[in-house]
Design an enzyme around this catalytic site. Structure first.
Site, PDB file in Angstrom:
ATOM      1  NE  ARG A 154      64.874  28.270  67.161  1.00 21.49           N
ATOM      2  CZ  ARG A 154      64.642  28.392  65.860  1.00 21.49           C
ATOM      3  NH1 ARG A 154      64.174  29.514  65.367  1.00 21.49           N
ATOM      4  NH2 ARG A 154      64.864  27.387  65.024  1.00 21.49           N
ATOM      5  CB  CYS A 193      55.926  34.629  62.870  1.00 22.53           C
ATOM      6  SG  CYS A 193      56.377  34.576  64.597  1.00 22.53           S
ATOM      7  NE  ARG A 218      66.057  32.344  55.831  1.00 22.11           N
ATOM      8  CZ  ARG A 218      67.164  33.021  56.068  1.00 22.11           C
ATOM      9  NH1 ARG A 218      67.289  34.251  55.596  1.00 22.11           N
ATOM     10  NH2 ARG A 218      68.157  32.486  56.746  1.00 22.11           N
ATOM     11  CE1 TYR A 226      60.501  39.041  68.980  1.00 24.24           C
ATOM     12  CE2 TYR A 226      61.479  36.944  68.351  1.00 24.24           C
ATOM     13  CZ  TYR A 226      60.889  38.151  68.002  1.00 24.24           C
ATOM     14  OH  TYR A 226      60.705  38.479  66.678  1.00 24.24           O
ATOM     15  CB  SER A 263      62.879  26.311  61.601  1.00 26.80           C
ATOM     16  OG  SER A 263      63.492  26.981  62.670  1.00 26.80           O
ATOM     17  N   PRO A 264      60.224  26.869  63.454  1.00 26.93           N
ATOM     18  CG  PRO A 264      60.470  27.792  65.574  1.00 26.93           C
ATOM     19  CD  PRO A 264      60.999  26.721  64.680  1.00 26.93           C
ATOM     20  CD  GLN A 303      59.663  29.519  68.860  1.00 30.76           C
ATOM     21  OE1 GLN A 303      59.068  30.265  68.087  1.00 30.76           O
ATOM     22  NE2 GLN A 303      60.976  29.396  68.851  1.00 30.76           N
ATOM     23  CB  ALA A 335      56.696  32.716  68.078  1.00 31.63           C
TER      24      ALA A 335
HETATM   25  C1  LIG Z   1      58.900  33.837  57.912  1.00 31.28           C
HETATM   26  C2  LIG Z   1      59.750  33.496  59.097  1.00 31.28           C
HETATM   27  C3  LIG Z   1      59.177  33.472  60.366  1.00 31.28           C
HETATM   28  C4  LIG Z   1      59.942  33.097  61.482  1.00 31.28           C
HETATM   29  N1  LIG Z   1      59.345  32.968  62.701  1.00 31.28           N
HETATM   30  C5  LIG Z   1      60.031  32.423  63.735  1.00 31.28           C
HETATM   31  C6  LIG Z   1      59.381  32.051  64.936  1.00 31.28           C
HETATM   32  O1  LIG Z   1      58.147  32.110  65.068  1.00 31.28           O
HETATM   33  N2  LIG Z   1      60.155  31.588  65.941  1.00 31.28           N
HETATM   34  C7  LIG Z   1      61.511  31.437  65.820  1.00 31.28           C
HETATM   35  O2  LIG Z   1      62.175  31.026  66.766  1.00 31.28           O
HETATM   36  N3  LIG Z   1      62.134  31.730  64.668  1.00 31.28           N
HETATM   37  C8  LIG Z   1      61.431  32.182  63.620  1.00 31.28           C
HETATM   38  N4  LIG Z   1      62.055  32.399  62.424  1.00 31.28           N
HETATM   39  C9  LIG Z   1      63.459  31.997  62.276  1.00 31.28           C
HETATM   40  C10 LIG Z   1      63.544  30.584  61.700  1.00 31.28           C
HETATM   41  O3  LIG Z   1      62.913  29.639  62.532  1.00 31.28           O
HETATM   42  C11 LIG Z   1      65.007  30.159  61.440  1.00 31.28           C
HETATM   43  O4  LIG Z   1      65.651  30.053  62.678  1.00 31.28           O
HETATM   44  C12 LIG Z   1      65.754  31.157  60.550  1.00 31.28           C
HETATM   45  O5  LIG Z   1      64.960  31.560  59.462  1.00 31.28           O
HETATM   46  C13 LIG Z   1      67.039  30.542  60.006  1.00 31.28           C
HETATM   47  O6  LIG Z   1      66.769  29.346  59.310  1.00 31.28           O
HETATM   48  P1  LIG Z   1      66.724  29.303  57.668  1.00 31.28           P
HETATM   49  O7  LIG Z   1      68.034  29.829  57.184  1.00 31.28           O
HETATM   50  O8  LIG Z   1      66.517  27.842  57.342  1.00 31.28           O
HETATM   51  O9  LIG Z   1      65.585  30.146  57.237  1.00 31.28           O
HETATM   52  C14 LIG Z   1      61.314  32.796  61.319  1.00 31.28           C
HETATM   53  C15 LIG Z   1      61.893  32.869  60.046  1.00 31.28           C
HETATM   54  C16 LIG Z   1      61.124  33.191  58.940  1.00 31.28           C
HETATM   55  C17 LIG Z   1      61.768  33.186  57.571  1.00 31.28           C
END
Ligand SMILES: Cc1cc2nc3c(=O)[nH]c(=O)nc-3n(C[C@H](O)[C@H](O)[C@H](O)COP(=O)(O)O)c2cc1C
Length: 370
Positions: A225, A25, A319, A177, A22-23, A100, A58
């Site tokens: 998304r 940042c 994560r 966003y 997953s994306p 993304q 992103a």
């Molecule tokens: C460090 C970090 C940065 C993230 N950056 C983005 C991002 O750039 N774009 C986005 O759509 N979601 C972002 N997310 C959300 C994740 O892509 C994901 O949707 C969210 O963490 C839930 O998934 P997980 O439970 O596997 O972590 C970010 C999450 C984390 C932990």
């Protein structure tokens, strides 16, 4: 029954299994939005684990669309070459490189989360209406010209992404966003054609998707998304997400990546394992479009069940991949599918012996000599 390790295709792109990164940042650029060695190490060390898809974080389509001054960007031609290095390195280890494209809207001009607070110096943020996200600066309500310029920026960024070698584009329409803030009646108070009823609030997402689709190759998948719900009374709903997904599908969007929340501090999120999966399943069955499920998917058996039960076509972890970059290999071992995973020959001995150990334990035979 569909398996987590079965291939999957969208347009001209085949994914070797149903597991993606997953994306995320990283807030690790200098102030020019260009990917660095950090991004390379971060993404490739996850791509090499055998996942099928890696979505780069992103990437801002305009400088004011960055969450922080250190966000990744793709607003200029000077970004193409460093992104090409990233995309090429991800593809070289067998994963589909994706990007993304994002505009942070009224949630822009912040500092990285480990610093907190507003960026200094900050910049004027943009939104559908002059309604602030709780505790953030009030955005300037976008004019018709701002909206047209922003859609054009998404298109230009998409063209650069193609030139850089990315093979899938995801539009960021979630987490409060810009695109999401047009969808939700809590942040979009406009009464022109870009707001008001469902038709008006979804126009920015639909027009952006339509314009990007027209600008990228026919065989390139386009994913959006969304936050399937705001988790706030009177906000954007799952039913509206299903209808939006139907419309996006008609515009040539190939899959919806289903997240949730992020638009309002008043949200009440029912956090728990796979808490967004029901939203993904609702969009998949209601709109008849492939979906990517994400959010507290942590266990191999859980991921396998989501795919096998037809709730999603692919799972994304964020994560989980920060904790365990080789989660896909772990999943293959746990599910007895090391045969299906493309383990690089350099790492073969580490994982094949682990697979063999798991099998040996099962049949009670001695461990192989390493
Ligand atoms: C460090 C970090 C940065 C993230 N950056 C983005 C991002 O750039 N774009 C986005 O759509 N979601 C972002 N997310 C959300 C994740 O892509 C994901 O949707 C969210 O963490 C839930 O998934 P997980 O439970 O596997 O972590 C970010 C999450 C984390 C932990």
């Amino acid at each position: 029954m569909t398996d987590l390790f079965s291939p999957f295709a969208l347009r001209g792109v085949t994914f070797r299994n149903r597991i993606g990164v997953s994306p995320m940042c990283q807030y690790s650029c200098s102030e020019d939005g260009k990917p660095t060695d950090w991004h390379l190490a971060h993404l490739v060390s996850r791509a090499v684990s055998g996942v099928s898809l890696v979505i780069a974080e992103a990437s801002a389509v305009t400088p004011e669309g960055r969450i922080t001054p250190r966000d990744l960007g793709i607003w200029g031609d000077e970004h193409i070459r460093p992104h090409a290095r990233l995309a090429g390195a991800i593809a070289a280890v067998g994963a589909v490189p994706a990007i993304q494209l994002a505009h942070a809207g009224r949630k822009a001009s912040r500092r990285p989360p480990w610093e907190t607070g507003a960026a200094e110096p900050g910049w004027q943020t943009l939104g559908p209406s002059a309604v602030a996200f709780e505790g953030f600066a009030t955005p300037r309500a976008m004019s018709e010209e701002d909206i047209a310029a922003t859609i054009a920026a998404f298109v230009a960024a998409a063209r650069r992404s193609v030139q850089a070698g990315y093979r899938l584009i995801e539009l960021h329409g979630a987490h409060g966003y810009l695109m999401h803030s047009f969808l939700s009646p809590l942040s979009n108070r406009r009464n022109d054609r870009w707001g008001g009823d469902f038709e008006g609030r979804t126009r920015f997402a639909c027009e952006t998707a339509r314009a990007v689709r027209a600008a990228i190759p026919e065989d390139m998948p386009l994913v959006v998304r969304i936050s399937h719900t705001d988790w706030v009374e009177g906000g954007w709903t799952t039913e509206e997400s299903v209808e939006l997904a139907r419309r996006l599908k008609a515009l040539g969007v190939d899959a919806i990546d289903v997240s949730s929340g992020g638009l309002s501090a008043a949200q009440k999120v029912p956090l728990g394992p796979g808490y967004q999966v029901p939203g993904a399943a609702a969009v998949r069955s209601g709109a008849g479009i492939p979906v990517l499920a994400v959010g507290l998917i942590t266990e191999p058996e859980q991921a396998q069940a989501i795919i096998a039960e037809g709730k999603a076509d692919m799972v994304l972890l964020a994560r989980g991949f920060l904790r365990e970059p080789y989660w896909a290999m772990k999943a293959a071992v746990a599910l007895g599918r090391t045969d299906a995973l493309a383990i690089p020959p350099q790492y073969e001995r580490g994982w094949s012996s682990l697979g063999a150990m798991a099998m040996d334990r099962a049949v009670g035979e001695p461990l192989p000599a390493l």
